[in-house]
Every structure is written in C-alpha cells, then in structure tokens.
Design an enzyme around this catalytic site. Structure first.
Site, PDB file in Angstrom:
ATOM      1  CG  HIS A   1      -0.282   0.307   2.514  1.00  0.00           C
ATOM      2  ND1 HIS A   1      -0.172   1.585   3.023  1.00  0.00           N
ATOM      3  CD2 HIS A   1       0.324  -0.501   3.425  1.00  0.00           C
ATOM      4  CE1 HIS A   1       0.457   1.548   4.180  1.00  0.00           C
ATOM      5  NE2 HIS A   1       0.774   0.295   4.443  1.00  0.00           N
ATOM      6  CB  CYS A   2       1.139   4.249  -1.770  1.00  0.00           C
ATOM      7  SG  CYS A   2      -0.399   4.533  -2.675  1.00  0.00           S
ATOM      8  CB  ALA A   3      -0.156   8.191   0.967  1.00  0.00           C
TER       9      ALA A   3
END
Length: 467
Positions: A26-28
């Site tokens: 995942h990212c932000a």
C-alpha cells in the site's frame, strides 16, 4: 467482524479470492495488489464496497483507492486474513516490466520518496510555524520585537527546520537501498558520508565563502547537503553493487567484506563521478523549473495548473517531489505548492458540483466525501471515483486548476514546505500569505464548480452503476 476486516474480506472476494492474489502492498491512499488473473476481478463489485473510492490498473498493479488512514487499517486486516504482504521493493520487481522506461523510472523515484515525505511535511510545517511566530505583528501582541528574540530560540527553530534538508542525502540513500534490495543501514551510512563535515559544506561553496576540494586538478568535491539526485543514484548503484558482492563472497566473510567493499567503492564513485555529474543535472532541472515558473503574465502557473492533475492520472507525478525539494533547498520557499494546490482544489470543486446537483443518493454518497478528500489534499477519490467517470467534470476541474494556478503565479504565492495542500496547506502560508492563498483556492473551486454545474454534469448522463 470489524468494519475494516469486512472491507478487506469484500475486496479479496471481489478480485477473485486469495488464490488470485500474488502480493499486496500500500501507499498513502491506495491498496496495491498484484493479481494472477485480471479476468477474475469483478470491477463493479469492487467499486460498490464501502469506503472504496475507485479501482484501476496502473503500473502492473490493481490499485484500490481507500484514502489516507483507511488504507493502513484495511491493509492490516488483509495481512491478518493470511494474504502475503510485500515490500515496495518486491512489488516494484513484479511490476517492473510494465510501462515504458520513463514510467518505470518515475515509479522508482516515487517508491524512494514516499517514505521520507512525512519528514519533509513536518519540516515545512516547522518553517511555517517559525514564520508565524517571528512576524512583527504576532510578536507585537506579546509586547515583543524581533530584537527581543534570543539567539538560543532562533537556534532551536533552525534545528527543526534545517536538519531534514542537511541530512536529506542520508534519507534518500537509505530509502533507495531499501527499495532496490540493499541493506538500508549501509545506504544510510553512505548518505551520511555524502554530507560529512570533513567535506566543504555545499551551501558554503554556493555562497562563495568556501572553496571546493579539487582532485586531479579538475574534479570538484563538496558535501551534498540538500541534494537529491547524487544520493538517489548512489543508492540505486550501491544496492545493486552490494547484492553483486554478496553473491560472490563466502558466507563466513559476508559480514565483514560486503559492507566494507560496498561503502569503499560507492563513496569513491559517488564523490568523484556521480556527485559532480548529477549536481550539474540538478542545476539544469532547477533552472528549467524556474524558467517555467517565471513565464510572464502568470502563464507558468496557468500551464502547471492545467497539466498537474492530468499528470497525476498518468501516475508519474512523483517527479514533482524532486522539483519541490530543490525549490525548498535552494530558496527556502516552494512556488510550486500553491499552483498544484489550485489544481487539486479545483477537482474537489468539480466533484462537489456533481454531488450537489445529482439526485442519486449513491452518487451523492460518493461525490461529496470525495470532494472533501480533495479539499484535504487527496484527489484520487474525486478523480477516479467521480470526475473521470463522467469525463466533463474532470476537464472542468482542469480549467479551474489553470485559472487558480494563474492567480497563484500572479500573486507570487510560495509555501514554506511541500506535500500538503488545500486545507492542510494553509499551514504553509501563515507568513503573511494566508488571505491570498485562500483567495486562490476559492477561485479554483468556484470556477470548477460553476463550469461543472452549468456544463459538466447532468443526471441524464448518470452511469447505471451509480443507481
């Protein structure tokens, strides 16, 4: 079952079950999933899941937009359900064959910079706070003048605002080693070597008060405080060199020989080859950025405001991190931030118009929270969940961003930091610019909202899945 666990379970089921998932990261704002078979994904089912703001393929990954905070909680539940998580490094390798060379390069740049952005955000807020408390008008409220501020207090504020940029090469080299499969602590030490106090200070050299060291009579050697590209490429090459050395060194000697050779070879190459070359490249990029920002009659702001969200859609917008860091490091201010803030706010204005105009309860429930998300600086829910789906609102948002960017350029707005925009971004303009900053955002939102309301959306064009 908790709400986040249910969301995780529903996402897994909608994309074909656990057996169709290779890895998850995942990212932000997005859950990034590597799937085995794209045809098993039920796109409509994914988009109907609670808190999902949109989903699409990009860079070889199936990306599910959940938003800041929510994505971390859902990712934790996905891992608890037995799905293997993977690092950005591992997913980068899996997705590495997708996209052209430029897209892969920008993706790698983003993978390196995303983990260090929170530190740069904090630094920008410290800069804004310092600018606020040192304003004469604010000091006057307490019966003080700038002359009354002690040197020790100024020193304390400098620790808060300068440290991240002084040691930026160490942060970048650490992250690059992590992303490209090296040992992060070796990357950290390599980055610290690039800013060693034994080297002439980069800012001192730039100011003319310090002379660089010259090797072989023509190779300039300086510290790289605040530099980005030398540490970035040193980190990439260093990680690959470490892995190559480790494969050839006996296990019994690995602990001693591998870090020794990696650091010895890399600091030599970094100081004498990578550093001088990419320091010049950085100067060229900075000059190009300033040339665009300095276009007369606000044309630079109009152009950037027009194109920014289109570039976000392509997924190569992480290149802006480099530009913003260079502006902050060189000038202590970031003219880019106000312009891209206008383009972000405008997409929120377009989504808000759709949400208020439509009579569909489901579309309202999607568009209104998405517009709020954009006003908090995250446009993916508004873009992919609403505006791009109906096409016209997206282009109305682009026009609003261009107009807002134009005024941001005309007013010479410049933030004290980076990576936060719109409402949170107000903290970067507390040094006397706040009213103009708010005006620019209101203009961008107003133009996008009005155009979308009048020309960009009608329930006659409402998509069936929004019913």
């Amino acid at each position: 079952m908790s709400e986040n666990r249910k969301i995780a379970r529903d996402i897994i089921d909608a994309i074909g079950g656990e057996e169709n998932i290779s890895s998850v990261a995942h990212c932000a704002t997005r859950l990034r999933i590597m799937v085995n078979d794209k045809d098993k994904i039920d796109q409509d089912k994914v988009e109907q899941i609670d808190k999902v703001k949109g989903a699409f393929f990009n860079s070889g990954q199936y990306q599910v937009i959940l938003g800041t905070g929510t994505v971390n909680k859902v990712y934790e539940e996905v891992e608890k359900l037995g799905i293997d998580g993977s690092s950005k490094s591992e997913q980068s390798k899996e997705a590495g064959k997708s996209g052209n060379f430029f897209q892969r390069a920008i993706r790698s740049l983003g993978d390196v910079f995303v983990p260090i952005i929170p530190v740069l955000v904090a630094t920008g807020l410290f800069m804004g706070l310092r600018g606020l408390v040192l304003q004469e008008q604010i000091l006057a409220l307490f019966g003080l003048t700038p002359a009354d501020i002690s040197d020790n207090f100024i020193l304390f504020t400098e620790i808060l605002t300068d440290t991240a940029f002084i040691f930026l090469p160490a942060l970048i080299a650490w992250s690059a080693f992590r992303v490209f499969g090296g040992t992060p602590i070796i990357g950290l030490v390599l980055g610290l070597m690039l800013v060693s106090p034994s080297l002439p200070n980069a800012w001192g050299v730039a100011g003319g008060g310090v002379d660089p060291l010259y090797f072989l009579g023509f190779i300039p050697v300086v510290g790289y405080q605040g530099s980005v590209l030398p540490a970035f490429f040193a980190g990439i090459l260093g990680a690959k060199l470490e892995r190559t050395i480790r494969k050839r060194v006996p296990d019994a000697l690995d602990l001693i020989v591998t870090p020794f050779l990696t650091l010895l070879l890399m600091i030599t190459v970094s100081l004498f080859i990578i550093g001088p070359i990419f320091h010049v490249v950085e100067d060229w990029i900075l000059e190009g950025t300033l040339a665009v920002l300095g276009l007369p009659l606000g044309l630079g702001g109009l152009l950037i405001g027009l194109l920014h969200q289109i570039i976000v859609v392509t997924g190569v917008h992480h290149i802006f991190n480099l530009l913003e860091i260079q502006l902050l490091e060189s000038f202590g201010e970031n003219r880019f931030n106000a312009i891209i803030t206008a383009s972000i706010a405008a997409q929120g204005g377009a989504a808000l118009a759709v949400g208020l105009k439509t009579k569909s309860k489901k579309l309202k429930a999607l568009a209104l929270p998405s517009s709020l998300s954009a006003f908090l600086g995250i446009t993916e829910p508004a873009i992919f969940g609403v505006n791009l789906r109906y096409v016209k609102p997206f282009f109305m948002g682009i026009i609003g961003g261009a107009v807002g960017g134009f005024f941001a350029s005309i007013f010479n707005l410049a933030g004290t930091g980076m990576a936060i925009t719109v409402i949170p971004g107000t903290l970067l303009y507390l040094n006397g610019q706040i009213l103009l900053y708010l005006l620019v955002n209101i203009i961008a939102i107003g133009v996008a909202f009005s155009l979308t309301w009048m020309f960009g959306y009608s329930d006659k064009n409402k998509l069936p899945e929004s019913e």
